[in-house]
Design an enzyme around this catalytic site. Structure first.
Site, PDB file in Angstrom:
ATOM      1  N   ALA A 178       0.815  -1.219   0.000  1.00 39.03           N
ATOM      2  CA  ALA A 178       0.000   0.000   0.000  1.00 39.03           C
ATOM      3  C   ALA A 178       0.849   1.269   0.000  1.00 39.03           C
ATOM      4  O   ALA A 178       0.452   2.283  -0.563  1.00 39.03           O
ATOM      5  CB  ALA A 178      -0.941  -0.007   1.207  1.00 39.03           C
ATOM      6  N   THR A 179       2.025   1.225   0.611  1.00 35.29           N
ATOM      7  CA  THR A 179       2.890   2.410   0.619  1.00 35.29           C
ATOM      8  C   THR A 179       3.287   2.793  -0.806  1.00 35.29           C
ATOM      9  O   THR A 179       3.205   3.966  -1.193  1.00 35.29           O
ATOM     10  CB  THR A 179       4.157   2.157   1.472  1.00 35.29           C
ATOM     11  N   GLN A 288      -6.721  -0.730   5.175  1.00 35.25           N
ATOM     12  CA  GLN A 288      -7.406  -1.251   6.361  1.00 35.25           C
ATOM     13  C   GLN A 288      -8.880  -1.560   6.090  1.00 35.25           C
ATOM     14  O   GLN A 288      -9.599  -1.974   7.008  1.00 35.25           O
ATOM     15  CB  GLN A 288      -7.313  -0.231   7.514  1.00 35.25           C
ATOM     16  N   HIS A 310      -0.922  -8.035   3.258  1.00 35.75           N
ATOM     17  CA  HIS A 310      -0.686  -8.575   4.605  1.00 35.75           C
ATOM     18  C   HIS A 310      -1.668  -8.043   5.648  1.00 35.75           C
ATOM     19  O   HIS A 310      -1.614  -8.442   6.812  1.00 35.75           O
ATOM     20  CB  HIS A 310       0.771  -8.346   5.037  1.00 35.75           C
ATOM     21  N   CYS A 433       4.205   2.087  11.885  1.00 36.15           N
ATOM     22  CA  CYS A 433       5.215   2.846  11.146  1.00 36.15           C
ATOM     23  C   CYS A 433       5.818   3.966  11.995  1.00 36.15           C
ATOM     24  O   CYS A 433       6.883   4.469  11.699  1.00 36.15           O
ATOM     25  CB  CYS A 433       4.600   3.441   9.884  1.00 36.15           C
TER      26      CYS A 433
END
Length: 509
Positions: A178-179, A288, A310, A433
């Site tokens: 996602a980053t 999420q 994940h 994070c």
């Protein structure tokens, strides 16, 4: 944790060999050989975490993965009979348990940090295993069967992901997570439409994930203007303020679907409708949300969406970016190369990860209703128990939030102290994070919480494999230890006496 047993045996082997060498150097080699045999016998009889992998099959032994009984270590003494008749007793406990991350209670912590990551579903592992051994072809190789079979598996996975969010498979672009998807979406759209100089404005919110905020800051350095919308006290954005912030030069609006710290669900339908009406692209970070709440990119008018594997019981290192084709979204790729993934994300795909991601999405679609009901039940049980305690409050909107993410503030208790007191439960005080920082959560500060309230907050993440017994244990443990820590606090003593802490003038030393 799975490396503890082998490390115990290796340590035992070293200790045994040293002892044997000191007895007689001439017989050292045979002694070590016998140690290896003994080690092998112990290994075969001791617990295992994963059964021997047969073709197309791998089964995780859940019971043994959860319980690590310290007594097993103590009983695992290895008796070795040297050739000279002496008996050498080696205890693997010696100098090994000091380094092993085994809890004092003799078991691994209960895992309640599902917003950070989730365990791989055994069914996902089953689907992945063949692509590590037999089907190892490059999915971009078009000249032989190895490539064809890998490509077929990749495209099937792409379909599963598209089905979960109501998209076309051609609109799914695989990324590393996602980053990367967030970076690709925000920087890509901004740079493509900013070339003309007419579309140099981006809108996001103050409670976005770090990678979204940092991407926006990078664009500010490149000359773009960014509006960081404040959120209301409940964590939701004000749609009227969003409407006012949109300008003719606005290229993109990026608002996350479900917040990773407080779990609030933003009104995506209304945001998408507003963006479509104003002819502005709408991106959402749905790491999420996908697989946890119903998502439909067409009904919600979403143009770009970031997805992570994940977070939905798939493998780490793989994610996806949904990029709408009609009306077409144009963006500059941030990775150049062979032109894979419609030229938007070059690089060879990893079929095992892609297949695991696809299977995780297929299972999520199939079990969404059941998982939602069960997690809602467990969440209600946990939340009701926590809020029954004195001076506790839920962070975020109590009606519009994902039940699997429960964020609670415990007044007059330092959050980091509570985490240390709850070593038998894996929890977090914020985003994985940024949790290494001792700064209060910027998300909770954006809600208007004081530094003290932000510091006293704990996030509980409930997932597919969380049990009722675990929730009951957590409730009991939190109640006891919060009470214990409050008893140590002089502030708690003042509160019990009825003193209003806001009226106290603190003197500096």
């Amino acid at each position: 944790m799975a490396n503890i047993a082998p490390s115990v045996l290796r340590q035992a082997s070293r200790l045994a060999s040293k002892s044997a060498i000191s007895t007689t150097s001439r017989r050292a080699v045979p002694t070590v050989g016998r140690v290896a045999v003994a080690s092998t016998q112990i290994a075969s009889s001791s617990r295992t975490y994963v059964t021997e992998s047969k073709r197309d099959n791998a089964q995780v032994q859940v019971e043994t993965a959860i319980r690590l009984d310290k007594k097993q270590f103590e009983k695992a003494g290895i008796s070795l009979n040297a050739q000279d008749g002496s008996n050498t007793h080696v205890s693997p406990m010696a100098d090994v348990l000091k380094q092993a991350t085994v809890m004092d209670e003799g078991q691994r912590p209960i895992y309640l940090d599902m917003q950070a990551t989730t365990p791989v579903d055994p069914r996902v592992l089953d689907a992945m295993m063949p692509f590590y051994t037999g089907f190892y072809g490059n999915p971009h190789s078009r000249t032989h069967a190895y490539g064809w079979e890998s490509e077929k598996a990749v495209e099937e996975a792409r379909e599963h992901i598209a089905t979960l969010i109501g998209a076309d498979p051609k609109e799914i672009i695989f990324t590393s997570g996602a980053t990367e998807s967030n970076n690709m979406s925000i920087k890509g759209v901004a740079r493509f439409f900013g070339r003309s100089g007419k579309k140099k404005h981006i809108i996001t919110s103050q409670t976005e994930h770090k990678c979204v905020l940092d991407s926006c800051r990078h664009l500010q350095d490149e000359g773009f203007e960014v509006t960081y919308l404040p959120v209301q006290h409940n964590g939701l954005i004000d749609l009227d303020k969003l409407r006012e912030a949109i300008r003719p030069e606005t290229a993109l609006v990026s608002i996350m679907a479900v917040n990773n710290e407080i779990g609030v669900i933003q009104p995506l339908d209304e945001i998408g409708k507003l963006c479509r009406e104003k002819k502005v692209f709408f991106h959402t970070d749905a790491a999420q949300a996908v697989g946890k709440i119903p998502m439909d990119v067409n009904a919600m008018n979403i143009d770009l969406m970031s997805i992570s594997s994940h977070k939905i019981y798939g493998p780490k290192g793989i994610g996806a970016c949904y990029v709408r084709r009609r009306p077409r979204v144009r963006l500059d790729p941030i990775i150049s190369g062979g032109g894979q993934e419609r030229g938007l994300r070059s690089g060879t795909l990893a079929p095992p990860l892609v297949v695991g991601f696809g299977e995780a999405c297929r299972i999520a679609k199939e079990e969404l209703e059941y998982d939602s009901k069960r997690i809602k039940f467990l969440s209600g049980r946990l939340l009701n128990g926590l809020l029954a305690m004195e001076h506790t409050s839920q962070n975020g909107d109590s009606k519009h939030f994902y039940p699997g993410c429960v964020n609670v503030s415990f007044a007059y208790v330092e959050g980091e102290s509570l985490l240390m007191a709850l070593k038998d439960i894996a929890l977090s005080s914020g985003s994985a994070c940024t949790s290494a920082s001792l700064e209060p959560s910027y998300v909770l500060r954006a809600l208007g919480n004081s530094d003290e309230s932000a510091h006293s907050s704990i996030r509980f993440g409930i997932g597919r494999f969380t049990t009722e017994q675990e929730i009951d244990y957590v409730l009991k443990a939190v109640t006891e230890r919060v009470g214990f820590l409050r008893e140590l606090s002089p502030l708690w003593e003042l509160v019990q006496e009825g003193v209003d802490l806001n009226t106290i003038e603190w003197s500096q030393h």
